[in-house]
Design an enzyme around this catalytic site. Structure first.
Site, PDB file in Angstrom:
ATOM      1  N   ARG A  36     108.423  80.422  55.758  1.00  0.00           N
ATOM      2  CA  ARG A  36     109.496  79.994  56.655  1.00  0.00           C
ATOM      3  C   ARG A  36     109.590  78.483  56.775  1.00  0.00           C
ATOM      4  O   ARG A  36     110.689  77.918  56.754  1.00  0.00           O
ATOM      5  CB  ARG A  36     109.305  80.635  58.029  1.00  0.00           C
ATOM      6  CG  ARG A  36     110.341  80.252  59.086  1.00  0.00           C
ATOM      7  CD  ARG A  36     111.768  80.226  58.579  1.00  0.00           C
ATOM      8  NE  ARG A  36     112.156  81.430  57.875  1.00  0.00           N
ATOM      9  CZ  ARG A  36     113.166  81.512  57.037  1.00  0.00           C
ATOM     10  NH1 ARG A  36     113.882  80.420  56.747  1.00  0.00           N
ATOM     11  NH2 ARG A  36     113.464  82.638  56.444  1.00  0.00           N
ATOM     12  N   LYS A  91     122.519  59.628  62.567  1.00  0.00           N
ATOM     13  CA  LYS A  91     122.603  60.889  63.325  1.00  0.00           C
ATOM     14  C   LYS A  91     121.791  61.972  62.611  1.00  0.00           C
ATOM     15  O   LYS A  91     122.322  62.908  62.019  1.00  0.00           O
ATOM     16  CB  LYS A  91     124.067  61.292  63.495  1.00  0.00           C
ATOM     17  CG  LYS A  91     124.853  60.276  64.333  1.00  0.00           C
ATOM     18  CD  LYS A  91     126.323  60.615  64.427  1.00  0.00           C
ATOM     19  CE  LYS A  91     127.058  59.558  65.237  1.00  0.00           C
ATOM     20  NZ  LYS A  91     128.526  59.808  65.306  1.00  0.00           N
ATOM     21  N   LYS A 103     128.109  46.959  67.921  1.00  0.00           N
ATOM     22  CA  LYS A 103     129.089  47.941  68.388  1.00  0.00           C
ATOM     23  C   LYS A 103     129.684  47.480  69.712  1.00  0.00           C
ATOM     24  O   LYS A 103     129.378  46.391  70.217  1.00  0.00           O
ATOM     25  CB  LYS A 103     128.423  49.317  68.501  1.00  0.00           C
ATOM     26  CG  LYS A 103     127.869  49.809  67.151  1.00  0.00           C
ATOM     27  CD  LYS A 103     127.083  51.084  67.284  1.00  0.00           C
ATOM     28  CE  LYS A 103     127.955  52.303  67.500  1.00  0.00           C
ATOM     29  NZ  LYS A 103     128.739  52.638  66.278  1.00  0.00           N
ATOM     30  N   GLU A 142     131.568  46.671  64.347  1.00  0.00           N
ATOM     31  CA  GLU A 142     132.502  47.778  64.549  1.00  0.00           C
ATOM     32  C   GLU A 142     133.759  47.248  65.238  1.00  0.00           C
ATOM     33  O   GLU A 142     133.672  46.550  66.257  1.00  0.00           O
ATOM     34  CB  GLU A 142     131.841  48.848  65.427  1.00  0.00           C
ATOM     35  CG  GLU A 142     132.745  50.000  65.795  1.00  0.00           C
ATOM     36  CD  GLU A 142     132.096  50.904  66.829  1.00  0.00           C
ATOM     37  OE1 GLU A 142     131.536  51.940  66.433  1.00  0.00           O
ATOM     38  OE2 GLU A 142     132.133  50.561  68.028  1.00  0.00           O
ATOM     39  N   ASP A 165     136.669  51.755  63.107  1.00  0.00           N
ATOM     40  CA  ASP A 165     136.303  52.917  63.912  1.00  0.00           C
ATOM     41  C   ASP A 165     137.538  53.700  64.349  1.00  0.00           C
ATOM     42  O   ASP A 165     138.395  53.186  65.066  1.00  0.00           O
ATOM     43  CB  ASP A 165     135.513  52.462  65.146  1.00  0.00           C
ATOM     44  CG  ASP A 165     135.021  53.636  65.982  1.00  0.00           C
ATOM     45  OD1 ASP A 165     134.522  54.609  65.396  1.00  0.00           O
ATOM     46  OD2 ASP A 165     135.143  53.579  67.215  1.00  0.00           O
TER      47      ASP A 165
END
Length: 290
Positions: free
Chosen positions: A107, A142, A174, A203, A224
């Site tokens: 597994r 992410k 950002k 960004e 963006d």
């Protein structure tokens, strides 16, 4: 961006092996009660993996590390190359070793290979969708904590490129950074003073911010959540003075139009945060004593 990511600890490295041992400990706990009850200690098993859907096979090295943590002498015979596109029903690998190791490691080994194959398959689909446009597919941060190197390795196997590995190898300014610094120019100046030589990306959400980023002389600009028509205008305004990355709500259905705008890169968090596991089955083909 790392065109070919450098993973500090490969599938045979001590840190990766230690991580695999932790994965196995989580699953095995005090012991695999089912396998230990049914399979004699000295039994040897032969098994194979079969693809149950079509896609890109990845994670073979990592799966082998799992099994070898339980049986260092396990024999492993790949039937296809890692990164190959395979049809449903394709034999992926044949292996033989201690029966308990083959079943108890199943597994954990499958979980890693299925996740990596799913990421590689999704990446390959995006790469194929933008063929001929010149746009390259990027991953993001992410990723599952603790699995970033494997997630990004899977993107590379699928034909994509790795963006920054973390917060340390590239500066990404950002919206909140811009607010904190008091503007794009101030933010860029602060980063360059703190970490000279580190690539800087900003960004932007509109043309005013785009012009500010260009005035600051950054080498990379992220567009963006812009529609393709505005991206095309951004490409015209930048005129090669900076690399342009499209990001935000890009899907397989929209990615071709985004690429056609002329951007250099398209980043997709979904490659690693919304993984559809590639279906692989492990089949026991033989069990004998001694």
């Amino acid at each position: 961006m790392n065109d070919s990511a450098v993973f500090p600890d490969g599938p045979d490295g001590a840190a990766h092996v230690a991580r695999v041992v932790r994965w196995l400990a989580e699953d095995l706990g005090t012991g695999d009660v089912t396998t230990e009850a049914i399979v004699p200690h000295d039994a040897r098993a032969e098994a194979l993996w079969v693809a149950k859907s079509e896609g890109v096979f990845a994670g073979a090295d990592e799966a082998l590390t799992v099994f070898r943590a339980l049986d260092p002498r396990l024999e492993w015979q790949p039937q296809v190359a890692e990164g190959a596109w395979v049809a449903a029903g394709t034999e992926l690998v044949r292996f033989a070793g201690r029966g308990r190791a083959v079943l108890s490691g199943e597994r954990v080994a499958l979980n890693i290979a299925q996740r990596m194959s799913g990421i590689a398959t999704a990446t390959r689909a995006c790469v194929r969708a933008v063929e001929g446009t010149g746009a390259r597919i990027l991953d993001t941060r992410k990723t599952v904590p603790g699995l970033r190197d494997l997630d990004k390795k899977a993107v590379a196997i699928g034909g994509g490129s790795n963006h920054r590995m973390g917060l340390y190898d590239m500066a990404m300014i950002k919206d909140n950074h811009i607010v904190a610094a008091g503007g794009i120019g101030a933010a860029v100046a602060a980063v360059r003073a703190h970490a000279p030589g580190v690539p800087v990306e900003v960004e932007v959400t509109g043309f005013d911010e785009l012009e500010q980023a260009l005035a600051a002389g950054v080498e990379w600009i992220m567009l963006d959540n812009m529609p393709p028509a505005r991206m095309a205008e951004a490409v015209r305004r930048v005129a090669g003075r900076a690399r342009l990355e499209a990001s935000g709500n890009v899907s397989l259905e929209t990615i071709r139009a985004v690429a056609a705008s002329g951007v250099d890169f398209i980043s997709l968090g979904a490659l690693t945060h919304s993984v559809t596991a590639f279906d692989v089955s492990q089949r026991l083909t033989g069990l004998r004593l001694g």
